[in-house]
Write a protein that holds these residues in place. Structure first.
Motif, PDB file in Angstrom:
ATOM      1  N   VAL A   1       4.807  -3.210  -6.787  1.00  0.00           N
ATOM      2  CA  VAL A   1       3.583  -2.378  -7.570  1.00  0.00           C
ATOM      3  C   VAL A   1       2.765  -2.275  -6.448  1.00  0.00           C
ATOM      4  CG1 VAL A   1       1.739  -2.293  -9.099  1.00  0.00           C
ATOM      5  CG2 VAL A   1       3.871  -3.184 -10.014  1.00  0.00           C
ATOM      6  N   ALA A   2       2.338  -0.941  -6.254  1.00  0.00           N
ATOM      7  CA  ALA A   2       1.239  -0.907  -5.066  1.00  0.00           C
ATOM      8  C   ALA A   2       0.012  -1.244  -5.629  1.00  0.00           C
ATOM      9  CB  ALA A   2       1.279   0.898  -4.680  1.00  0.00           C
ATOM     10  N   GLU A   3      -0.749  -2.170  -4.805  1.00  0.00           N
ATOM     11  CA  GLU A   3      -2.015  -2.627  -5.039  1.00  0.00           C
ATOM     12  C   GLU A   3      -2.971  -1.674  -4.257  1.00  0.00           C
ATOM     13  OE1 GLU A   3      -1.556  -7.115  -4.661  1.00  0.00           O
ATOM     14  OE2 GLU A   3       0.009  -6.333  -3.382  1.00  0.00           O
ATOM     15  N   VAL A   4      -2.755  -1.069  -3.161  1.00  0.00           N
ATOM     16  CA  VAL A   4      -3.567  -0.052  -2.638  1.00  0.00           C
ATOM     17  C   VAL A   4      -2.971   1.169  -2.600  1.00  0.00           C
ATOM     18  CG1 VAL A   4      -4.655   0.509  -0.458  1.00  0.00           C
ATOM     19  CG2 VAL A   4      -4.463  -2.084  -1.183  1.00  0.00           C
ATOM     20  N   LEU A   5      -3.576   2.145  -2.919  1.00  0.00           N
ATOM     21  CA  LEU A   5      -3.287   3.620  -2.915  1.00  0.00           C
ATOM     22  C   LEU A   5      -4.342   4.174  -2.004  1.00  0.00           C
ATOM     23  CD1 LEU A   5      -1.875   6.206  -3.660  1.00  0.00           C
ATOM     24  CD2 LEU A   5      -3.336   6.430  -5.770  1.00  0.00           C
ATOM     25  N   VAL A   6      -3.713   5.025  -1.067  1.00  0.00           N
ATOM     26  CA  VAL A   6      -4.569   5.927  -0.333  1.00  0.00           C
ATOM     27  C   VAL A   6      -4.025   7.361  -0.765  1.00  0.00           C
ATOM     28  CG1 VAL A   6      -5.203   6.644   2.032  1.00  0.00           C
ATOM     29  CG2 VAL A   6      -4.933   4.439   1.656  1.00  0.00           C
TER      30      VAL A   6
ATOM     31  N   ALA B   1      -0.712  -4.949   5.630  1.00  0.00           N
ATOM     32  CA  ALA B   1      -0.007  -4.362   4.347  1.00  0.00           C
ATOM     33  C   ALA B   1       1.441  -4.148   4.591  1.00  0.00           C
ATOM     34  CB  ALA B   1      -0.946  -3.219   4.081  1.00  0.00           C
ATOM     35  N   ARG B   2       2.120  -4.307   3.524  1.00  0.00           N
ATOM     36  CA  ARG B   2       3.374  -3.549   3.595  1.00  0.00           C
ATOM     37  C   ARG B   2       3.051  -2.017   3.120  1.00  0.00           C
ATOM     38  NH1 ARG B   2       6.572  -5.590  -0.697  1.00  0.00           N
ATOM     39  NH2 ARG B   2       4.498  -6.175  -1.621  1.00  0.00           N
TER      40      ARG B   2
ATOM     41  N   ALA C   1       0.889  -1.094   0.104  1.00  0.00           N
ATOM     42  CA  ALA C   1      -0.012  -0.079   0.035  1.00  0.00           C
ATOM     43  C   ALA C   1       1.033   1.231   0.259  1.00  0.00           C
ATOM     44  CB  ALA C   1      -0.949   0.023   1.066  1.00  0.00           C
ATOM     45  N   LEU C   2       0.591   2.105  -0.704  1.00  0.00           N
ATOM     46  CA  LEU C   2       1.072   3.533  -0.799  1.00  0.00           C
ATOM     47  C   LEU C   2       0.154   4.778  -0.160  1.00  0.00           C
ATOM     48  CD1 LEU C   2       3.424   5.697  -1.719  1.00  0.00           C
ATOM     49  CD2 LEU C   2       2.152   5.574  -3.892  1.00  0.00           C
ATOM     50  N   VAL C   3       0.688   5.360   0.824  1.00  0.00           N
ATOM     51  CA  VAL C   3      -0.199   6.529   1.364  1.00  0.00           C
ATOM     52  C   VAL C   3       0.427   7.840   1.189  1.00  0.00           C
ATOM     53  CG1 VAL C   3      -1.411   7.321   3.539  1.00  0.00           C
ATOM     54  CG2 VAL C   3      -0.925   4.940   3.210  1.00  0.00           C
TER      55      VAL C   3
END
Length: 259
Positions: free
Chosen positions: A90-95, A38-39, A16-18
């Motif tokens: 590759v980020a699978e979750v983006l906040v 999540a990582r 995940a990317l925040v």
């Protein structure tokens, strides 16, 4: 049955990317995702402010990576994703949380004020979300993009016109992206927080003016950051696998109030 439901909200092993993670809600969101397994890559302009967060996530038993990011810089956005791919994947979750505001009466706002707010809240969100989506599609992966908007995307308040306008644009961006990315397995939704107590606004919300504002909220309470956790995890995880193009308000019924 309960364990199966709980598992749907887990993010074990996912990256995940925040953005805007150096303080406030972004920091809280990063911790929430890490606790869900999540990582987490945390990004902001002030990288030094991210190091304590990386250490805190590590102390929880999680994995975290700090990345420099100015969301208004297209080349910088691409460089951030390049480094993320090289170091984590590759980020699978983006906040998509980075945001700013300028508070002053409408006729006192300058072009510079407009640019500062809209470039971050709308253009920046667009640059990050489209880059995240591009990487997901190119890799053949499904994923979830959660754009952090505001209840001011759907109602008005004095003194923050560029902010409200940018968040309304972010909601329309969410729906447009959801439409085109659905066939790629990429979901795009918007979370609309109401008034949430953070270190940045705590003093104001506890003031006499804050009391008057709270009286206009049907629940008669401001939200805490933890109140957003369930909605965030719903939109980020498999629990929300059929949800895309949605706006989810967490506001104590403020949006449905006429006050």
């Amino acid at each position: 049955m309960s364990s199966g439901i709980e598992a749907m909200f887990r993010l074990d092993g996912r990256l995940a990317l925040v953005t805007g993670a150096s303080s406030g809600l972004g920091r809280h969101f990063a911790l929430t995702l890490a606790r869900a397994g999540a990582r987490v890559a945390v990004a902001a302009r002030r990288v030094e402010a991210l190091q304590a967060l990386v250490q805190e996530i590590g102390a929880l038993g999680g994995q975290a990576l700090a990345l420099p990011l100015d969301v208004t810089d297209a080349a910088g956005v691409r460089a951030c994703f390049d480094r993320l791919a090289a170091e984590a994947g590759v980020a699978e979750v983006l906040v998509n949380n980075a945001g700013t505001t300028v508070t002053k009466p409408l006729l006192h706002h300058t072009e510079a004020d407009w640019d500062a707010v809209v470039d971050t809240n709308l253009k920046g969100a667009w640059l990050v979300a489209t880059e995240a989506a591009r990487r997901l599609v190119d890799s053949g992966r499904s994923g979830s993009i959660v754009n952090i908007a505001s209840i001011l995307a759907e109602r008005q308040a004095g003194g923050v016109a560029p902010y409200a306008i940018s968040k309304a644009g972010l909601v329309q961006m969410t729906k447009s992206m959801a439409l085109e990315l659905a066939r790629h397995g990429v979901r795009v939704n918007a979370l609309l927080p109401g008034y949430v107590v953070t270190d940045l606004n705590r003093e104001f919300l506890q003031s006499e003016a804050g009391d008057k504002l709270r009286a206009r909220i049907p629940s008669r309470r401001f939200s805490e950051a933890e109140d957003l956790d369930g909605a965030l995890l719903l939109l980020a995880s498999d629990a929300g696998r059929a949800i895309s193009g949605a706006t989810l308000a967490v506001d104590g019924a403020h949006l449905v109030s006429s006050l």
